[in-house]
Design a protein around this motif. Structure first.
Motif, PDB file in Angstrom:
ATOM      1  N   LEU A   1      -1.542  -4.785   2.086  1.00 46.65           N
ATOM      2  CA  LEU A   1      -1.764  -4.493   0.836  1.00 46.65           C
ATOM      3  C   LEU A   1      -1.732  -3.240   0.592  1.00 46.65           C
ATOM      4  O   LEU A   1      -1.000  -2.834  -0.643  1.00 46.65           O
ATOM      5  N   ILE A   2      -1.792  -2.200   1.200  1.00 49.83           N
ATOM      6  CA  ILE A   2      -1.506  -0.748   1.037  1.00 49.83           C
ATOM      7  C   ILE A   2      -0.003  -0.389   0.828  1.00 49.83           C
ATOM      8  O   ILE A   2       0.360  -0.005  -0.078  1.00 49.83           O
ATOM      9  N   LEU A   3       0.555  -1.080   1.746  1.00 48.32           N
ATOM     10  CA  LEU A   3       2.162  -0.871   1.592  1.00 48.32           C
ATOM     11  C   LEU A   3       2.709  -1.654   0.244  1.00 48.32           C
ATOM     12  O   LEU A   3       3.527  -1.113  -0.388  1.00 48.32           O
ATOM     13  N   ALA A   4       2.251  -2.767   0.123  1.00 49.90           N
ATOM     14  CA  ALA A   4       2.695  -3.449  -1.197  1.00 49.90           C
ATOM     15  C   ALA A   4       2.344  -2.582  -2.380  1.00 49.90           C
ATOM     16  O   ALA A   4       3.016  -2.534  -3.472  1.00 49.90           O
ATOM     17  N   LEU A   5       0.881  -2.075  -2.569  1.00 51.85           N
ATOM     18  CA  LEU A   5       0.684  -1.355  -3.652  1.00 51.85           C
ATOM     19  C   LEU A   5       1.524   0.040  -3.712  1.00 51.85           C
ATOM     20  O   LEU A   5       1.885   0.506  -4.888  1.00 51.85           O
ATOM     21  N   PHE A   6       1.653   0.711  -2.632  1.00 54.17           N
ATOM     22  CA  PHE A   6       2.779   2.047  -2.529  1.00 54.17           C
ATOM     23  C   PHE A   6       4.090   1.415  -3.175  1.00 54.17           C
ATOM     24  O   PHE A   6       4.394   2.384  -4.111  1.00 54.17           O
ATOM     25  N   LEU A   7       4.597   0.554  -2.785  1.00 56.37           N
ATOM     26  CA  LEU A   7       5.997  -0.019  -3.215  1.00 56.37           C
ATOM     27  C   LEU A   7       5.728  -0.389  -4.835  1.00 56.37           C
ATOM     28  O   LEU A   7       6.794   0.276  -5.485  1.00 56.37           O
ATOM     29  N   CYS A   8       4.822  -0.849  -5.534  1.00 61.39           N
ATOM     30  CA  CYS A   8       4.466  -1.025  -6.556  1.00 61.39           C
ATOM     31  C   CYS A   8       4.443   0.224  -7.404  1.00 61.39           C
ATOM     32  O   CYS A   8       4.980   0.603  -8.643  1.00 61.39           O
ATOM     33  N   TYR A   9       3.666   1.013  -6.731  1.00 61.54           N
ATOM     34  CA  TYR A   9       3.550   2.565  -7.496  1.00 61.54           C
ATOM     35  C   TYR A   9       4.737   3.071  -7.736  1.00 61.54           C
ATOM     36  O   TYR A   9       5.012   3.764  -8.826  1.00 61.54           O
TER      37      TYR A   9
END
Length: 435
Positions: free
Chosen positions: A362-370
């Motif tokens: 989830l952290i990595l997914a949010l980082f890519l989206c941001y």
């Protein structure tokens, strides 16, 4: 010409072209042709030298850096409390060092002159891929004892397993498409040169000699990345783009079927080729105990069976320990794969599900989206800022797809360096500095 390209990287900025040459040319060539796989360790460590670059944004001056720092803290928690003693050393190479390099790269500030030189350096690396791809297509892939025609060995300077059956063609494809995105954007801005066109043609020639089926999706990402937001509402632009994508895919699939229908599949039709591709990605549930291989779907099924059907645990949420899913640890009692006859972490997604858990994913997914939103909203004026913005948008979309397709972004220092390059170019707010 090369000396002119390198000229803006004076003072400690010489680290940038050194990083580019070493990780995108020498690592793959040495590991492949000289069979010295240990250089991948060096490839993972070389980006740390970017710390020597003189002009860097202050730490935590950007939310990108805060995200990366939080990711490092999370890895530290996992490393201390969940990762087994003998796995800790491997985890430093596979997780900690690359993540520190990401944070370093996000702070680097390059001038417009240096960005222009970096673009030309990328173009130079693209142009030297074609001779290697031609040699690998006509000689290396046909001389392999692993298969009748081993397309995994077609990887340019990005490295392959000399014993056959494994190569970094997915990484090479990502790099070529990254350059094409920037070059086409530059041409659309009416600033293209004949060398840009030559390099694009070189990319196309390479892609047509590699059976990298994911390019069907990547070409859509390229089109999305080079269009301006207002152009998505222009029917003429959308129809023209759709026609181009359709023709490109049709020609590509026909070419792939002609080149790579070998052995028992020789003589199959294009429809059969497309059907085989569909089955291999969406229906194939392969577990081969004799080779240790599992398909992407089987890998997900194994994780689901152990972490959902049997009940969600703390390990499901936070992982079983960094590198615990690595098949190289099959004889290590501290690894999840201990005594397992199969490599159940078949893709980057399943590696992360086992190693860092749902929370880490989830952290990595949010980082890519941001990162995508930040880059998409960023206003650019200068030519190379704009070109790298388009290239960055493409890479972020690709990084959202690659974890489902391959594990090369995680386990291969050459491919991971493309993400380091993205952060180097677009991670922090660009400003003019004196060098």
């Amino acid at each position: 010409m090369l000396l002119n390209i390198l000229a803006p990287f004076r003072k400690a900025y010489y680290i940038v072209p050194f990083f580019m040459f070493f990780n995108f040319i020498f690592v793959g060539l040495i590991s492949s042709y000289l069979e010295v796989s240990q250089v991948y360790w060096l490839g993972a460590m070389v980006p740390l030298l970017l710390l020597l670059c003189p002009n860097k944004a202050p730490l935590f001056s950007d939310n990108i850096q805060l995200f990366l720092f939080f990711w490092l803290v999370y890895l530290g928690f996992n490393w201390l409390f969940l990762t087994g003693g003998s796995l800790k050393a491997i985890a430093i190479k596979d997780y900690v060092i690359p993540s520190i390099a990401m944070l370093i790269a996000s702070r680097i500030i390059l001038t417009q002159v240096q960005l222009a030189a970096l673009y030309k350096l990328i173009r130079f690396i693209v142009l030297i891929q074609l001779p290697f791809v031609i040699s690998q297509f006509f000689i290396t892939a046909r001389a392999s004892t692993a298969r009748t025609f081993d397309w995994d060995l077609i990887s340019g300077t990005f490295g392959f397993n000399p014993q056959g059956g494994g190569g970094n063609s997915a990484g090479l494809l990502l790099f070529l498409c990254f350059y094409c995105t920037m070059a086409v954007k530059k041409i659309r801005l009416k600033k293209g040169t004949y060398i840009d066109v030559l390099a694009i043609l070189s990319c196309l020639a390479s892609v047509f000699m590699m059976e990298t089926k994911i390019v069907v999706v990547l070409v859509i990402f390229i089109v999305i990345s080079i269009l301006e937001p207002k152009e998505f509402f222009k029917p003429k632009i959308i129809l023209g783009s759709s026609l181009f994508i359709t023709i490109f895919i049709a020609v590509l699939v026909t070419n792939y079927n002609s080149n790579f229908s070998t052995g028992s599949r020789e003589g199959r039709s294009v429809v059969e080729y497309i059907s085989n591709i569909s089955e291999s990605y969406s229906q194939e549930d392969l577990i081969d105990y004799s080779t240790g291989e599992v398909s992407r779907q089987a890998a997900i099924d194994i994780w689901f069976a152990n972490n959902v059907k049997q009940g969600i645990s703390l390990n499901t949420l936070f992982g079983y320990g960094l590198t615990s899913s690595k098949f190289a640890n099959a004889n290590n009692i501290e690894a999840v794969v201990f005594a397992s006859p199969i490599n159940f972490a078949a893709s980057q997604l399943t590696i992360y599900l086992w190693d860092v858990g749902l929370f880490g994913v989830l952290i990595l997914a949010l980082f890519l989206c941001y990162l995508f939103i930040k880059l998409f909203k960023r206003k650019t004026i200068h030519l190379y800022d704009t070109a790298f913005k388009s290239g960055g948008l493409f890479l972020i979309q690709a990084c959202m797809l690659f974890p489902f397709y391959s594990n090369t972004m995680h386990i291969n220092s050459v491919t991971f360096s493309i993400f380091i390059l993205l952060l180097l170019c677009t991670g922090s707010q660009r400003k003019e500095v004196v060098t």
